[in-house]
Motif scaffolding. Structure first.
Motif, PDB file in Angstrom:
ATOM      1  N   TYR A 279       9.475   2.049 -24.640  1.00 28.32           N
ATOM      2  CA  TYR A 279      10.138   2.932 -23.681  1.00 28.32           C
ATOM      3  C   TYR A 279       9.137   3.491 -22.662  1.00 28.32           C
ATOM      4  CZ  TYR A 279      14.589   3.030 -26.210  1.00 28.32           C
ATOM      5  OH  TYR A 279      15.792   2.693 -26.777  1.00 28.32           O
ATOM      6  N   GLY A 280       7.933   3.788 -23.155  1.00 25.09           N
ATOM      7  CA  GLY A 280       6.906   4.325 -22.269  1.00 25.09           C
ATOM      8  C   GLY A 280       6.526   3.345 -21.171  1.00 25.09           C
ATOM      9  N   PHE A 281       6.324   2.082 -21.560  1.00 30.25           N
ATOM     10  CA  PHE A 281       5.977   1.046 -20.578  1.00 30.25           C
ATOM     11  C   PHE A 281       7.120   0.826 -19.601  1.00 30.25           C
ATOM     12  CE2 PHE A 281       6.034  -3.316 -19.082  1.00 30.25           C
ATOM     13  CZ  PHE A 281       4.736  -3.484 -18.616  1.00 30.25           C
ATOM     14  N   PHE A 282       8.339   0.698 -20.128  1.00 27.27           N
ATOM     15  CA  PHE A 282       9.509   0.438 -19.288  1.00 27.27           C
ATOM     16  C   PHE A 282       9.745   1.594 -18.312  1.00 27.27           C
ATOM     17  CE2 PHE A 282      14.102   0.490 -18.413  1.00 27.27           C
ATOM     18  CZ  PHE A 282      14.275  -0.802 -17.947  1.00 27.27           C
ATOM     19  N   GLY A 283       9.626   2.824 -18.820  1.00 27.60           N
ATOM     20  CA  GLY A 283       9.843   3.982 -17.959  1.00 27.60           C
ATOM     21  C   GLY A 283       8.770   4.131 -16.899  1.00 27.60           C
ATOM     22  N   LYS A 284       7.525   3.911 -17.297  1.00 24.15           N
ATOM     23  CA  LYS A 284       6.412   4.058 -16.371  1.00 24.15           C
ATOM     24  C   LYS A 284       6.521   3.086 -15.203  1.00 24.15           C
ATOM     25  CE  LYS A 284       1.347   3.803 -16.193  1.00 24.15           C
ATOM     26  NZ  LYS A 284       0.102   3.610 -16.985  1.00 24.15           N
ATOM     27  N   TYR A 285       6.890   1.851 -15.496  1.00 26.05           N
ATOM     28  CA  TYR A 285       6.929   0.810 -14.457  1.00 26.05           C
ATOM     29  C   TYR A 285       8.347   0.522 -13.966  1.00 26.05           C
ATOM     30  CZ  TYR A 285       2.049  -0.119 -15.549  1.00 26.05           C
ATOM     31  OH  TYR A 285       0.692   0.004 -15.724  1.00 26.05           O
ATOM     32  N   LEU A 286       9.283   1.432 -14.215  1.00 30.16           N
ATOM     33  CA  LEU A 286      10.677   1.192 -13.825  1.00 30.16           C
ATOM     34  C   LEU A 286      10.839   0.913 -12.335  1.00 30.16           C
ATOM     35  CD1 LEU A 286      13.603   1.002 -14.724  1.00 30.16           C
ATOM     36  CD2 LEU A 286      13.821   3.476 -14.398  1.00 30.16           C
ATOM     37  N   PRO A 287      10.211   1.682 -11.418  1.00 31.03           N
ATOM     38  CA  PRO A 287      10.364   1.357  -9.992  1.00 31.03           C
ATOM     39  C   PRO A 287       9.887  -0.051  -9.658  1.00 31.03           C
ATOM     40  CG  PRO A 287       9.460   3.559 -10.256  1.00 31.03           C
ATOM     41  CD  PRO A 287       9.428   2.918 -11.614  1.00 31.03           C
TER      42      PRO A 287
ATOM     43  N   VAL B 210      12.424  -2.581 -10.984  1.00 31.42           N
ATOM     44  CA  VAL B 210      13.574  -2.647 -10.076  1.00 31.42           C
ATOM     45  C   VAL B 210      13.218  -3.472  -8.843  1.00 31.42           C
ATOM     46  CG1 VAL B 210      15.086  -1.305  -8.563  1.00 31.42           C
ATOM     47  CG2 VAL B 210      14.584  -0.484 -10.875  1.00 31.42           C
ATOM     48  N   GLY B 211      12.003  -3.277  -8.322  1.00 29.14           N
ATOM     49  CA  GLY B 211      11.557  -4.047  -7.164  1.00 29.14           C
ATOM     50  C   GLY B 211      11.512  -5.538  -7.443  1.00 29.14           C
ATOM     51  N   ILE B 212      11.003  -5.901  -8.632  1.00 33.29           N
ATOM     52  CA  ILE B 212      10.938  -7.319  -9.022  1.00 33.29           C
ATOM     53  C   ILE B 212      12.344  -7.905  -9.138  1.00 33.29           C
ATOM     54  CG2 ILE B 212      10.314  -8.886 -10.901  1.00 33.29           C
ATOM     55  CD1 ILE B 212       7.900  -7.049 -11.443  1.00 33.29           C
ATOM     56  N   LEU B 213      13.256  -7.162  -9.749  1.00 31.35           N
ATOM     57  CA  LEU B 213      14.640  -7.631  -9.896  1.00 31.35           C
ATOM     58  C   LEU B 213      15.310  -7.807  -8.531  1.00 31.35           C
ATOM     59  CD1 LEU B 213      15.835  -5.486 -12.949  1.00 31.35           C
ATOM     60  CD2 LEU B 213      15.265  -7.921 -12.917  1.00 31.35           C
ATOM     61  N   LEU B 214      15.066  -6.867  -7.617  1.00 35.69           N
ATOM     62  CA  LEU B 214      15.657  -6.958  -6.275  1.00 35.69           C
ATOM     63  C   LEU B 214      15.101  -8.162  -5.515  1.00 35.69           C
ATOM     64  CD1 LEU B 214      15.732  -3.208  -5.183  1.00 35.69           C
ATOM     65  CD2 LEU B 214      17.690  -4.659  -5.736  1.00 35.69           C
ATOM     66  N   LEU B 215      13.810  -8.413  -5.663  1.00 36.60           N
ATOM     67  CA  LEU B 215      13.219  -9.589  -5.013  1.00 36.60           C
ATOM     68  C   LEU B 215      13.774 -10.875  -5.614  1.00 36.60           C
ATOM     69  CD1 LEU B 215       9.473  -8.518  -4.608  1.00 36.60           C
ATOM     70  CD2 LEU B 215      11.136  -8.921  -2.791  1.00 36.60           C
ATOM     71  N   ALA B 216      14.017 -10.864  -6.930  1.00 40.43           N
ATOM     72  CA  ALA B 216      14.624 -12.029  -7.583  1.00 40.43           C
ATOM     73  C   ALA B 216      16.023 -12.274  -7.034  1.00 40.43           C
ATOM     74  CB  ALA B 216      14.665 -11.817  -9.099  1.00 40.43           C
ATOM     75  N   VAL B 217      16.790 -11.192  -6.873  1.00 39.11           N
ATOM     76  CA  VAL B 217      18.134 -11.308  -6.287  1.00 39.11           C
ATOM     77  C   VAL B 217      18.044 -11.869  -4.877  1.00 39.11           C
ATOM     78  CG1 VAL B 217      20.110  -9.978  -5.432  1.00 39.11           C
ATOM     79  CG2 VAL B 217      19.173  -9.493  -7.695  1.00 39.11           C
TER      80      VAL B 217
ATOM     81  N   GLY C 230      12.040  -3.218   1.346  1.00 36.15           N
ATOM     82  CA  GLY C 230      12.078  -2.056   0.464  1.00 36.15           C
ATOM     83  C   GLY C 230      11.671  -2.407  -0.948  1.00 36.15           C
ATOM     84  N   ALA C 231      12.058  -3.604  -1.392  1.00 32.75           N
ATOM     85  CA  ALA C 231      11.678  -4.060  -2.738  1.00 32.75           C
ATOM     86  C   ALA C 231      10.175  -4.276  -2.841  1.00 32.75           C
ATOM     87  CB  ALA C 231      12.425  -5.354  -3.079  1.00 32.75           C
ATOM     88  N   ILE C 232       9.539  -4.676  -1.738  1.00 31.89           N
ATOM     89  CA  ILE C 232       8.087  -4.868  -1.731  1.00 31.89           C
ATOM     90  C   ILE C 232       7.380  -3.529  -1.921  1.00 31.89           C
ATOM     91  CG2 ILE C 232       6.123  -5.569  -0.296  1.00 31.89           C
ATOM     92  CD1 ILE C 232       7.927  -7.713   0.927  1.00 31.89           C
ATOM     93  N   VAL C 233       7.936  -2.463  -1.328  1.00 27.80           N
ATOM     94  CA  VAL C 233       7.377  -1.123  -1.529  1.00 27.80           C
ATOM     95  C   VAL C 233       7.437  -0.745  -3.005  1.00 27.80           C
ATOM     96  CG1 VAL C 233       7.628   1.330  -0.992  1.00 27.80           C
ATOM     97  CG2 VAL C 233       7.979  -0.376   0.814  1.00 27.80           C
TER      98      VAL C 233
ATOM     99  N   ILE D 140       0.842  -1.207   0.000  1.00 36.41           N
ATOM    100  CA  ILE D 140       0.000   0.000   0.000  1.00 36.41           C
ATOM    101  C   ILE D 140       0.870   1.248   0.000  1.00 36.41           C
ATOM    102  CG2 ILE D 140      -1.683   1.318   1.333  1.00 36.41           C
ATOM    103  CD1 ILE D 140      -2.725  -1.417   2.374  1.00 36.41           C
ATOM    104  N   CYS D 141       1.980   1.215   0.735  1.00 34.06           N
ATOM    105  CA  CYS D 141       2.916   2.344   0.728  1.00 34.06           C
ATOM    106  C   CYS D 141       3.463   2.574  -0.676  1.00 34.06           C
ATOM    107  CB  CYS D 141       4.069   2.081   1.693  1.00 34.06           C
ATOM    108  SG  CYS D 141       3.610   2.187   3.441  1.00 34.06           S
ATOM    109  N   GLY D 142       3.734   1.490  -1.389  1.00 33.34           N
ATOM    110  CA  GLY D 142       4.209   1.603  -2.764  1.00 33.34           C
ATOM    111  C   GLY D 142       3.153   2.207  -3.675  1.00 33.34           C
ATOM    112  N   VAL D 143       1.893   1.807  -3.468  1.00 36.21           N
ATOM    113  CA  VAL D 143       0.790   2.394  -4.242  1.00 36.21           C
ATOM    114  C   VAL D 143       0.705   3.893  -3.962  1.00 36.21           C
ATOM    115  CG1 VAL D 143      -1.712   2.438  -4.534  1.00 36.21           C
ATOM    116  CG2 VAL D 143      -0.541   0.243  -4.296  1.00 36.21           C
TER     117      VAL D 143
END
Length: 319
Positions: free
Chosen positions: A176-184, A187-194, A247-250, A96-99
Motif C-alpha cells: 500500500y505504501g508503494f502504491f500510494g506513494k507513486y499513485l500520481p 495514473v500517468g503511466i495508465l493514461l499514456l497507455a490509454v 498532462g500524463a507526462i507531468v 521536470i514540472c512533474g518532479v
C-alpha cells in the motif's frame, strides 16, 4: 533538515512529512534544467514573433526593418532540426514540472493559480486578435494544461497518502505504501497507455491523433483532452497542449521526483552547485513570471523599436 541528513546517513528513505519540513530547500539541478528549457522556449517564441508579429508591426509603423529577421525566423521555424529538438525539450520540461510537483506542499493552489493565469492570457490574446487579427489567441495553451496537471497531481497525491496508511501486516503496508506513494505516476503511466493504445501515436517526433470526432461542435471540446484526427485546433488556440498526452507526462515526472528527492539520492548534485549556474537557476526558479513577462516584453520591444527605428541598436543588420 538535520533529520533528513541523519536518515540519508542511515540509508533510510525520506518520508513525506520530512520532505515537507525540508520543502524550502531548492535543488539547483532542477532550477537549472528548467531554466535551460525556458530559455529555449523564449528563443522559439522570439523567432515566431520575428516571423509573424514583427512584419505586422513593421507595416503598422511604416518600416521594413524586420524583413531580415523575419526571413531568418521562417528558416529556423521550418528547419528539420527544430522538429526533432523541440518535442524533446517540451517533454523534458513537463517531466521536470512533474518532479517539481513532489517538492511543493501546495500543488493544488499552484495549479489553480497557473490555470487562472492561462485564462488571463486567453482574455488578452483574444482582445488583441479582435483588433488586429494576428491569429495569436490562446484558448488552451501550456499554462492551462499545466494548471490542470498540477491540480490533478495534488488531488491524486492526497488520495495516495490515504492509501499509504492502509494495510495490517508489514507486507501489506509495504504494498500500500508503494502504491500510494507513486499513485500520481501510476495514473500517468495508465493514461499514456490509454493514449498510445486507443488515442494516438508518435510519428516523425510528433504526437499524432488516431481518433475522429464527427460532430463539429464537439471537436474543440474534445481537443482540450486530446488531439482530434484531421482537425487543427491551433486555428483557435495558437499555443496548444492537450491534456493527453502532455498532462500524463507531468504525472509521470512525479515518479522520478519521489524516487530521487525522497531518498538518499536527493543531494546527488549538491557538490556541483556554484555561482556558475545562478543566472540560469534564477530563470528556472521564476519560470511562471518569466513566461508571462516575456510574452509582453517581446511585443513591447518590437513596437518600440519599430516606432523609434532602433535598427542598429537591435543588431538587426546581422540577419
Amino acid at each position: 533538515m538535520e533529520q533528513n541528513q541523519l536518515r540519508e546517513t542511515q540509508n533510510l528513505p525520506i518520508t513525506d512529512a520530512e520532505s515537507v519540513c525540508d520543502s524550502k530547500k531548492r535543488f539547483w539541478e532542477i532550477d537549472f534544467a528548467r531554466g535551460i528549457c525556458v530559455i529555449l522556449m523564449i528563443f522559439d517564441h522570439l523567432m515566431y514573433s520575428f516571423a509573424v508579429v514583427a512584419p505586422f508591426v513593421g507595416t503598422l509603423f511604416g518600416t521594413d526593418m524586420w524583413s531580415g529577421a523575419a526571413e531568418f525566423a521562417v528558416w529556423y521555424w521550418r528547419h528539420p532540426v527544430r522538429d526533432v529538438i523541440r518535442p524533446i525539450i517540451v517533454c523534458a520540461f513537463f517531466i521536470i514540472c512533474g518532479v517539481s510537483c513532489t517538492l511543493s506542499r501546495s500543488e493544488i493552489k499552484r495549479g489553480a493559480l497557473t490555470f487562472l493565469l492561462g485564462c488571463g492570457i486567453t482574455t488578452v490574446t483574444s482582445i488583441v486578435d479582435l483588433g488586429f487579427e494576428l491569429g495569436i489567441t490562446i484558448l488552451f495553451g501550456v499554462l492551462h494544461m499545466l494548471g490542470v496537471a498540477m491540480l490533478s497531481y495534488g488531488l491524486i497525491d492526497k488520495l495516495g497518502k490515504r492509501i499509504e496508511k492502509l494495510g495490517t501486516s508489514q507486507k501489506s503496508k509495504n504494498v500500500y505504501g508503494f502504491f500510494g506513494k507513486y499513485l500520481p505516476c501510476i495514473v500517468g503511466i495508465l493514461l499514456l497507455a490509454v493514449y498510445f493504445i486507443w488515442l494516438g501515436h508518435i510519428e516523425n517526433m510528433k504526437f499524432v491523433s488516431d481518433i475522429e470526432v464527427k460532430n463539429e461542435s464537439l471537436k474543440p471540446i474534445v481537443s482540450i483532452f486530446t488531439q482530434v484526427k484531421n482537425y487543427n485546433f491551433v486555428q483557435y488556440s495558437h499555443d496548444y497542449f492537450a491534456l493527453l498526452p502532455y498532462g500524463a507526462i507531468v504525472l509521470l515526472g512525479s515518479g522520478i521526483g519521489k524516487a530521487v528527492y525522497r531518498s538518499k539520492l536527493r543531494n546527488y548534485a549538491a557538490k556541483a552547485d556554484g555561482k556558475w549556474n545562478k543566472p540560469v537557476c534564477f530563470i528556472g526558479r521564476h519560470t511562471l513570471i518569466v513566461y508571462v513577462v516575456h510574452l509582453i516584453l517581446i511585443v513591447a520591444v518590437l513596437e518600440l523599436a519599430s516606432y523609434f527605428g532602433f535598427h542598429e541598436w537591435l543588431f538587426l543588420d546581422m540577419f
